[in-house]
Design a protein around this motif. Structure first.
Motif, PDB file in Angstrom:
ATOM      1  N   HIS A   1      23.148   6.629 -14.212  1.00 37.34           N
ATOM      2  CA  HIS A   1      22.718   6.794 -15.838  1.00 37.34           C
ATOM      3  C   HIS A   1      21.396   7.381 -15.471  1.00 37.34           C
ATOM      4  O   HIS A   1      20.153   6.876 -14.655  1.00 37.34           O
ATOM      5  CB  HIS A   1      22.475   5.545 -16.220  1.00 37.34           C
ATOM      6  CG  HIS A   1      23.823   4.598 -16.808  1.00 37.34           C
ATOM      7  ND1 HIS A   1      24.047   2.939 -17.175  1.00 37.34           N
ATOM      8  CD2 HIS A   1      25.219   5.127 -17.324  1.00 37.34           C
ATOM      9  CE1 HIS A   1      24.999   3.130 -17.097  1.00 37.34           C
ATOM     10  NE2 HIS A   1      25.719   4.338 -17.454  1.00 37.34           N
ATOM     11  N   VAL A   2      21.590   8.348 -15.702  1.00 36.21           N
ATOM     12  CA  VAL A   2      20.752   8.962 -16.592  1.00 36.21           C
ATOM     13  C   VAL A   2      20.082   9.074 -17.905  1.00 36.21           C
ATOM     14  O   VAL A   2      20.766   9.573 -18.659  1.00 36.21           O
ATOM     15  CB  VAL A   2      20.273  10.617 -16.160  1.00 36.21           C
ATOM     16  CG1 VAL A   2      18.925  11.413 -16.284  1.00 36.21           C
ATOM     17  CG2 VAL A   2      20.963  10.448 -13.797  1.00 36.21           C
ATOM     18  N   ILE A   3      19.026   8.427 -18.613  1.00 28.17           N
ATOM     19  CA  ILE A   3      18.081   8.746 -19.503  1.00 28.17           C
ATOM     20  C   ILE A   3      17.263   9.623 -19.544  1.00 28.17           C
ATOM     21  O   ILE A   3      16.421   9.468 -18.239  1.00 28.17           O
ATOM     22  CB  ILE A   3      17.799   7.160 -19.820  1.00 28.17           C
ATOM     23  CG1 ILE A   3      19.243   6.466 -19.928  1.00 28.17           C
ATOM     24  CG2 ILE A   3      16.945   6.769 -21.182  1.00 28.17           C
ATOM     25  CD1 ILE A   3      18.535   4.954 -19.028  1.00 28.17           C
ATOM     26  N   ARG A   4      17.067  10.782 -20.512  1.00 35.43           N
ATOM     27  CA  ARG A   4      16.039  11.360 -20.431  1.00 35.43           C
ATOM     28  C   ARG A   4      15.479  11.567 -21.827  1.00 35.43           C
ATOM     29  O   ARG A   4      16.351  11.105 -22.804  1.00 35.43           O
ATOM     30  CB  ARG A   4      17.220  12.704 -20.151  1.00 35.43           C
ATOM     31  CG  ARG A   4      17.278  12.995 -19.133  1.00 35.43           C
ATOM     32  CD  ARG A   4      17.864  14.197 -18.113  1.00 35.43           C
ATOM     33  NE  ARG A   4      16.419  15.064 -18.003  1.00 35.43           N
ATOM     34  CZ  ARG A   4      16.435  15.617 -17.252  1.00 35.43           C
ATOM     35  NH1 ARG A   4      17.967  16.524 -16.717  1.00 35.43           N
ATOM     36  NH2 ARG A   4      16.197  16.882 -16.509  1.00 35.43           N
ATOM     37  N   ASN A   5      14.198  11.792 -21.742  1.00 35.27           N
ATOM     38  CA  ASN A   5      13.348  12.378 -23.109  1.00 35.27           C
ATOM     39  C   ASN A   5      12.105  13.278 -22.900  1.00 35.27           C
ATOM     40  O   ASN A   5      12.831  12.851 -21.699  1.00 35.27           O
ATOM     41  CB  ASN A   5      13.196  11.527 -23.725  1.00 35.27           C
ATOM     42  CG  ASN A   5      12.236  10.147 -23.555  1.00 35.27           C
ATOM     43  OD1 ASN A   5      11.675  10.223 -22.443  1.00 35.27           O
ATOM     44  ND2 ASN A   5      12.279   8.950 -23.767  1.00 35.27           N
ATOM     45  N   ALA A   6      11.408  13.811 -23.960  1.00 33.37           N
ATOM     46  CA  ALA A   6      10.345  13.728 -23.247  1.00 33.37           C
ATOM     47  C   ALA A   6       9.187  13.323 -22.662  1.00 33.37           C
ATOM     48  O   ALA A   6       8.696  12.517 -23.292  1.00 33.37           O
ATOM     49  CB  ALA A   6       9.489  14.748 -24.921  1.00 33.37           C
ATOM     50  N   GLY A   7       9.032  13.567 -21.492  1.00 32.90           N
ATOM     51  CA  GLY A   7       7.980  12.737 -20.858  1.00 32.90           C
ATOM     52  C   GLY A   7       8.659  11.433 -19.803  1.00 32.90           C
ATOM     53  O   GLY A   7       8.103  11.484 -18.948  1.00 32.90           O
ATOM     54  N   GLY A   8       9.847  11.242 -20.405  1.00 32.93           N
ATOM     55  CA  GLY A   8      10.642  10.106 -18.805  1.00 32.93           C
ATOM     56  C   GLY A   8       9.560   8.720 -19.542  1.00 32.93           C
ATOM     57  O   GLY A   8      10.080   7.861 -18.980  1.00 32.93           O
ATOM     58  N   ARG A   9       9.569   8.579 -21.030  1.00 36.78           N
ATOM     59  CA  ARG A   9       8.914   8.084 -21.048  1.00 36.78           C
ATOM     60  C   ARG A   9       9.165   6.707 -21.369  1.00 36.78           C
ATOM     61  O   ARG A   9      10.716   6.562 -22.237  1.00 36.78           O
ATOM     62  CB  ARG A   9       7.795   8.135 -22.512  1.00 36.78           C
ATOM     63  CG  ARG A   9       7.025   9.284 -22.717  1.00 36.78           C
ATOM     64  CD  ARG A   9       5.683   8.886 -21.419  1.00 36.78           C
ATOM     65  NE  ARG A   9       5.366   7.932 -20.932  1.00 36.78           N
ATOM     66  CZ  ARG A   9       4.004   7.296 -21.391  1.00 36.78           C
ATOM     67  NH1 ARG A   9       3.379   8.289 -22.358  1.00 36.78           N
ATOM     68  NH2 ARG A   9       3.583   6.075 -21.652  1.00 36.78           N
ATOM     69  N   ALA A  10       9.108   5.195 -21.397  1.00 36.81           N
ATOM     70  CA  ALA A  10       9.332   4.542 -21.434  1.00 36.81           C
ATOM     71  C   ALA A  10       9.380   4.040 -23.050  1.00 36.81           C
ATOM     72  O   ALA A  10       8.976   2.999 -23.870  1.00 36.81           O
ATOM     73  CB  ALA A  10       9.166   3.035 -20.812  1.00 36.81           C
ATOM     74  N   SER A  11      10.160   4.794 -24.115  1.00 32.37           N
ATOM     75  CA  SER A  11      10.208   4.507 -25.298  1.00 32.37           C
ATOM     76  C   SER A  11      11.544   3.500 -26.004  1.00 32.37           C
ATOM     77  O   SER A  11      11.699   2.889 -24.637  1.00 32.37           O
ATOM     78  CB  SER A  11      10.337   5.832 -26.382  1.00 32.37           C
ATOM     79  OG  SER A  11      11.769   5.992 -25.591  1.00 32.37           O
ATOM     80  N   ASP A  12      11.419   2.519 -26.973  1.00 34.66           N
ATOM     81  CA  ASP A  12      12.048   2.005 -26.750  1.00 34.66           C
ATOM     82  C   ASP A  12      13.317   2.171 -27.441  1.00 34.66           C
ATOM     83  O   ASP A  12      14.151   1.701 -26.505  1.00 34.66           O
ATOM     84  CB  ASP A  12      11.728   1.498 -28.558  1.00 34.66           C
ATOM     85  CG  ASP A  12      10.575   0.197 -29.557  1.00 34.66           C
ATOM     86  OD1 ASP A  12      10.303   0.894 -27.593  1.00 34.66           O
ATOM     87  OD2 ASP A  12      10.398   0.526 -29.903  1.00 34.66           O
ATOM     88  N   ASP A  13      13.430   3.340 -27.214  1.00 36.82           N
ATOM     89  CA  ASP A  13      15.008   4.264 -27.392  1.00 36.82           C
ATOM     90  C   ASP A  13      15.143   4.042 -25.996  1.00 36.82           C
ATOM     91  O   ASP A  13      16.081   3.830 -25.606  1.00 36.82           O
ATOM     92  CB  ASP A  13      15.244   5.528 -28.007  1.00 36.82           C
ATOM     93  CG  ASP A  13      16.386   5.871 -27.713  1.00 36.82           C
ATOM     94  OD1 ASP A  13      17.728   5.246 -28.561  1.00 36.82           O
ATOM     95  OD2 ASP A  13      17.501   6.364 -27.581  1.00 36.82           O
ATOM     96  N   ALA A  14      14.041   4.903 -24.722  1.00 37.44           N
ATOM     97  CA  ALA A  14      15.457   4.603 -23.672  1.00 37.44           C
ATOM     98  C   ALA A  14      15.244   2.821 -22.953  1.00 37.44           C
ATOM     99  O   ALA A  14      16.069   3.279 -22.098  1.00 37.44           O
ATOM    100  CB  ALA A  14      13.601   4.978 -22.556  1.00 37.44           C
ATOM    101  N   ILE A  15      14.525   2.457 -23.518  1.00 39.37           N
ATOM    102  CA  ILE A  15      14.771   1.022 -22.964  1.00 39.37           C
ATOM    103  C   ILE A  15      16.197   0.241 -23.368  1.00 39.37           C
ATOM    104  O   ILE A  15      16.337  -0.297 -22.857  1.00 39.37           O
ATOM    105  CB  ILE A  15      13.192  -0.386 -22.867  1.00 39.37           C
ATOM    106  CG1 ILE A  15      12.609   0.844 -22.687  1.00 39.37           C
ATOM    107  CG2 ILE A  15      14.101  -1.594 -23.246  1.00 39.37           C
ATOM    108  CD1 ILE A  15      10.915  -0.603 -23.288  1.00 39.37           C
ATOM    109  N   ARG A  16      16.076   0.372 -25.097  1.00 42.31           N
ATOM    110  CA  ARG A  16      18.003   0.482 -25.143  1.00 42.31           C
ATOM    111  C   ARG A  16      18.707   0.867 -24.481  1.00 42.31           C
ATOM    112  O   ARG A  16      19.757   0.148 -24.466  1.00 42.31           O
ATOM    113  CB  ARG A  16      17.833   0.925 -26.590  1.00 42.31           C
ATOM    114  CG  ARG A  16      19.369   0.552 -27.313  1.00 42.31           C
ATOM    115  CD  ARG A  16      19.536   1.963 -28.684  1.00 42.31           C
ATOM    116  NE  ARG A  16      19.315   3.310 -28.227  1.00 42.31           N
ATOM    117  CZ  ARG A  16      20.531   3.569 -27.860  1.00 42.31           C
ATOM    118  NH1 ARG A  16      21.732   3.176 -28.160  1.00 42.31           N
ATOM    119  NH2 ARG A  16      20.629   5.196 -27.821  1.00 42.31           N
TER     120      ARG A  16
END
Ligand SMILES: [Zn+2]
Length: 192
Positions: A56-71
């Motif tokens: 799985h590759v989860i991506r966002n600006a910064g690769g931050r552990a945002s609530d959505d990344a943790i979801r």
């Protein structure tokens, strides 16, 4: 049509014409999840030696552990069986080029693309600015090693992430392609 529209349609016709890797199961074969930045200079699977269906590759600006990344990470483990998490930040990340207040101000000025300069960001102005930017946490940072450690720590301590999952922290060099482990981050993310 403009931009990449025609390119995408043509390229995908070619891709699909020779595609022969269908029929794989949903769970990632290598049982791992990677959280990284959306930066266009990172090709996660290629840089880490994974094939289609592996991780799985989860991506966002910064690769931050945002609530959505943790979801996504929680779904990745709980329903799809991944057993290791890798948080990969990188050199020259755009998230280190602004802070919360700057982003709020730029968005209040306009929605047009701002330009960076020696004295900070310049907004071209416009009539569509909004204060909505104040309600979003932009999760900026100034030190990539600190940020990756913070993200690994947040994932490690999250109530929905079991302690048996190791969480590793790395910084990827966009100029050399090399991955450097951040010891403090991986130590913070050790399985327990
Ligand atoms: Zn980045």
């Amino acid at each position: 049509m403009s931009g990449n529209y025609d390119h995408i349609k043509r390229a995908n016709d070619d891709y699909a014409a020779s595609f022969d890797r269908g029929g794989k199961p949903i769970p990632p074969a290598k049982q791992a999840a990677v959280l990284t930045c959306m930066d266009a200079r990172i090709m996660p699977a290629e840089a880490l030696g994974f094939e289609l269906g592996d991780v799985h590759v989860i991506r966002n600006a910064g690769g931050r552990a945002s609530d959505d990344a943790i979801r996504s990470l929680v779904i990745s483990h709980k329903l799809l069986g991944t057993k290791e998490f890798y948080v990969i930040h990188h050199t020259d990340c755009g998230m280190g080029m602004f802070d919360q207040a700057t982003m709020e101000t730029l968005l209040e000025s306009s929605l047009n693309t701002a330009t960076p300069g020696a004295d900070g960001w310049t907004d071209p102005g416009g009539d569509d600015g909004s204060q909505e930017g104040r309600f979003i946490k932009w999760l900026t940072f100034s030190d990539a090693a600190e940020a990756v450690t913070e993200d690994v720590t947040r994932i490690r301590n999250h109530k929905l992430v079991p302690g048996r999952i190791p969480v590793y922290g790395f910084i990827y060099d966009v100029d050399t392609g090399k991955l450097a482990e951040i010891e403090a981050a991986s130590a913070a993310g050790r399985a327990r």
